[in-house]
Write a protein that holds these residues in place. Sequence first.
Motif, PDB file in Angstrom:
ATOM      1  N   TYR A   4       0.850  -1.186   0.000  1.00 44.20           N
ATOM      2  CA  TYR A   4       0.000   0.000   0.000  1.00 44.20           C
ATOM      3  C   TYR A   4       0.884   1.234   0.000  1.00 44.20           C
ATOM      4  O   TYR A   4       1.893   1.274   0.726  1.00 44.20           O
ATOM      5  CB  TYR A   4      -0.910   0.015   1.234  1.00 44.20           C
ATOM      6  CG  TYR A   4      -1.805   1.238   1.278  1.00 44.20           C
ATOM      7  CD1 TYR A   4      -3.001   1.265   0.583  1.00 44.20           C
ATOM      8  CD2 TYR A   4      -1.428   2.382   1.981  1.00 44.20           C
ATOM      9  CE1 TYR A   4      -3.809   2.392   0.596  1.00 44.20           C
ATOM     10  CE2 TYR A   4      -2.228   3.507   1.992  1.00 44.20           C
ATOM     11  CZ  TYR A   4      -3.406   3.507   1.298  1.00 44.20           C
ATOM     12  OH  TYR A   4      -4.212   4.629   1.295  1.00 44.20           O
ATOM     13  N   PRO A   5       0.505   2.258  -0.748  1.00 44.82           N
ATOM     14  CA  PRO A   5      -0.667   2.355  -1.626  1.00 44.82           C
ATOM     15  C   PRO A   5      -0.373   1.840  -3.025  1.00 44.82           C
ATOM     16  O   PRO A   5       0.785   1.646  -3.390  1.00 44.82           O
ATOM     17  CB  PRO A   5      -0.938   3.863  -1.655  1.00 44.82           C
ATOM     18  CG  PRO A   5       0.448   4.459  -1.572  1.00 44.82           C
ATOM     19  CD  PRO A   5       1.211   3.565  -0.629  1.00 44.82           C
ATOM     20  N   ARG A   7       0.418   2.028  -6.768  1.00 40.04           N
ATOM     21  CA  ARG A   7       1.160   3.020  -7.543  1.00 40.04           C
ATOM     22  C   ARG A   7       1.197   2.701  -9.038  1.00 40.04           C
ATOM     23  O   ARG A   7       1.180   3.599  -9.864  1.00 40.04           O
ATOM     24  CB  ARG A   7       2.601   3.137  -7.023  1.00 40.04           C
ATOM     25  CG  ARG A   7       2.696   3.640  -5.597  1.00 40.04           C
ATOM     26  CD  ARG A   7       4.127   3.797  -5.139  1.00 40.04           C
ATOM     27  NE  ARG A   7       4.210   4.198  -3.750  1.00 40.04           N
ATOM     28  CZ  ARG A   7       4.092   5.448  -3.308  1.00 40.04           C
ATOM     29  NH1 ARG A   7       3.901   6.434  -4.182  1.00 40.04           N
ATOM     30  NH2 ARG A   7       4.171   5.729  -2.026  1.00 40.04           N
ATOM     31  N   ALA A  94      -6.313   2.374  -2.607  1.00 36.35           N
ATOM     32  CA  ALA A  94      -5.793   3.671  -2.185  1.00 36.35           C
ATOM     33  C   ALA A  94      -6.914   4.433  -1.497  1.00 36.35           C
ATOM     34  O   ALA A  94      -8.080   4.323  -1.888  1.00 36.35           O
ATOM     35  CB  ALA A  94      -5.258   4.461  -3.379  1.00 36.35           C
ATOM     36  N   ARG A 125      -1.846   7.139   6.519  1.00 33.23           N
ATOM     37  CA  ARG A 125      -2.100   6.271   5.369  1.00 33.23           C
ATOM     38  C   ARG A 125      -3.016   6.905   4.334  1.00 33.23           C
ATOM     39  O   ARG A 125      -3.180   6.366   3.225  1.00 33.23           O
ATOM     40  CB  ARG A 125      -2.699   4.943   5.858  1.00 33.23           C
ATOM     41  CG  ARG A 125      -1.713   4.074   6.629  1.00 33.23           C
ATOM     42  CD  ARG A 125      -2.398   2.980   7.427  1.00 33.23           C
ATOM     43  NE  ARG A 125      -3.079   3.518   8.606  1.00 33.23           N
ATOM     44  CZ  ARG A 125      -3.571   2.761   9.587  1.00 33.23           C
ATOM     45  NH1 ARG A 125      -3.475   1.441   9.512  1.00 33.23           N
ATOM     46  NH2 ARG A 125      -4.165   3.314  10.637  1.00 33.23           N
ATOM     47  N   LEU A 127      -3.903   9.525   1.505  1.00 33.57           N
ATOM     48  CA  LEU A 127      -2.981  10.006   0.482  1.00 33.57           C
ATOM     49  C   LEU A 127      -3.289  11.433   0.049  1.00 33.57           C
ATOM     50  O   LEU A 127      -4.441  11.874   0.069  1.00 33.57           O
ATOM     51  CB  LEU A 127      -3.030   9.087  -0.734  1.00 33.57           C
ATOM     52  CG  LEU A 127      -2.743   7.611  -0.445  1.00 33.57           C
ATOM     53  CD1 LEU A 127      -3.058   6.766  -1.666  1.00 33.57           C
ATOM     54  CD2 LEU A 127      -1.300   7.424  -0.007  1.00 33.57           C
ATOM     55  N   HIS A 130      -1.209  12.004  -5.025  1.00 33.83           N
ATOM     56  CA  HIS A 130      -0.730  10.647  -5.290  1.00 33.83           C
ATOM     57  C   HIS A 130      -1.109  10.240  -6.712  1.00 33.83           C
ATOM     58  O   HIS A 130      -2.240  10.473  -7.156  1.00 33.83           O
ATOM     59  CB  HIS A 130      -1.347   9.664  -4.288  1.00 33.83           C
ATOM     60  CG  HIS A 130      -0.905   8.253  -4.468  1.00 33.83           C
ATOM     61  ND1 HIS A 130       0.342   7.816  -4.098  1.00 33.83           N
ATOM     62  CD2 HIS A 130      -1.545   7.174  -5.003  1.00 33.83           C
ATOM     63  CE1 HIS A 130       0.461   6.529  -4.369  1.00 33.83           C
ATOM     64  NE2 HIS A 130      -0.678   6.123  -4.932  1.00 33.83           N
ATOM     65  N   ILE A 132      -1.466   7.128  -9.495  1.00 36.45           N
ATOM     66  CA  ILE A 132      -1.514   5.704  -9.829  1.00 36.45           C
ATOM     67  C   ILE A 132      -1.414   5.611 -11.340  1.00 36.45           C
ATOM     68  O   ILE A 132      -2.283   6.104 -12.065  1.00 36.45           O
ATOM     69  CB  ILE A 132      -2.812   5.038  -9.330  1.00 36.45           C
ATOM     70  CG1 ILE A 132      -2.946   5.204  -7.814  1.00 36.45           C
ATOM     71  CG2 ILE A 132      -2.826   3.555  -9.707  1.00 36.45           C
ATOM     72  CD1 ILE A 132      -4.260   4.672  -7.255  1.00 36.45           C
TER      73      ILE A 132
END
Length: 278
Positions: A4-5, A7, A94, A125, A127, A130, A132
């Motif tokens: 996690y998370p 990506r 996520a 935790r 985000l 971020h 992905i």
Amino acid sequence: MISYPARKISTPNDQLNVLQITDLHLSTLKVNADDGSESKPSCQHSFEAILKQALSENIRCDLILVTGDLVNEVKPAIYNHIFKVLQATNIPFACIAGNHDVTDETNSELPFFQRELIPQLADSRLLSRHVIDTDYWQLLLIDSAVPGKVAGEVTAVDIDWLCTQLSACNKPALIALHHHVLPMDSDWIDAHIADNTDSFWQRTAAFSHLRVIISGHTHQEQVRHHHGVTVYSTPSTCYQFKPYEDEFTYDNNARPGYRWLQLANNGQVASWVKRLDT
């Protein structure tokens, strides 16, 4: 165990299947006075039931996006439980913050305007800014939550970051945040929209490959189209708000829900909401 998370995600075909869940509003487990055993509040039960139902459908799930308000009170033990449940799916996921993830309310039994809103630090935790990266899409997650407030904000720094990411990659793009960025035609909900949305839309209009925005916060389903972008609001996994009401109103006839998004390799999107089975 998956890391996690999420990506980087590759899929076995040219399509990415995303499960969006939002506004879980979990609280601590309640203790039964008679025997001391713990019982699950309804929001926790419906969160786990929705996850089980969605993942039992005849569709491959490549990613789970949780778009804020994971908790109703900011306590590490509640996040630990949520992350344990999500990790057990073995599906990349996520999570981003909502207003309840950075704000506690006192005297929740009182009318809203009589409550005190207490700023809290977001769980580490959750985000912010971020990325992905997938085979054919980029997913951009930002944190619109403002400690001590119900309304959110898309900050100038976040807008700069989004524009940098959109400039650097011409893949079709999806933005995920908690607060809605278009009015819902409901006065009380729209009082808690994300601030700075005029600047957000002005700056992102330059990027034709921005295709989708998803959010939570409004506890209801809606689809809008703006500047060539499809904007989805998604039901809560717990209780729902009645659409188009100017005063705070629960929708007691609407069941907990979740959203599927199918992101194709040509930038096309299919999306639908499912409700928890009775």
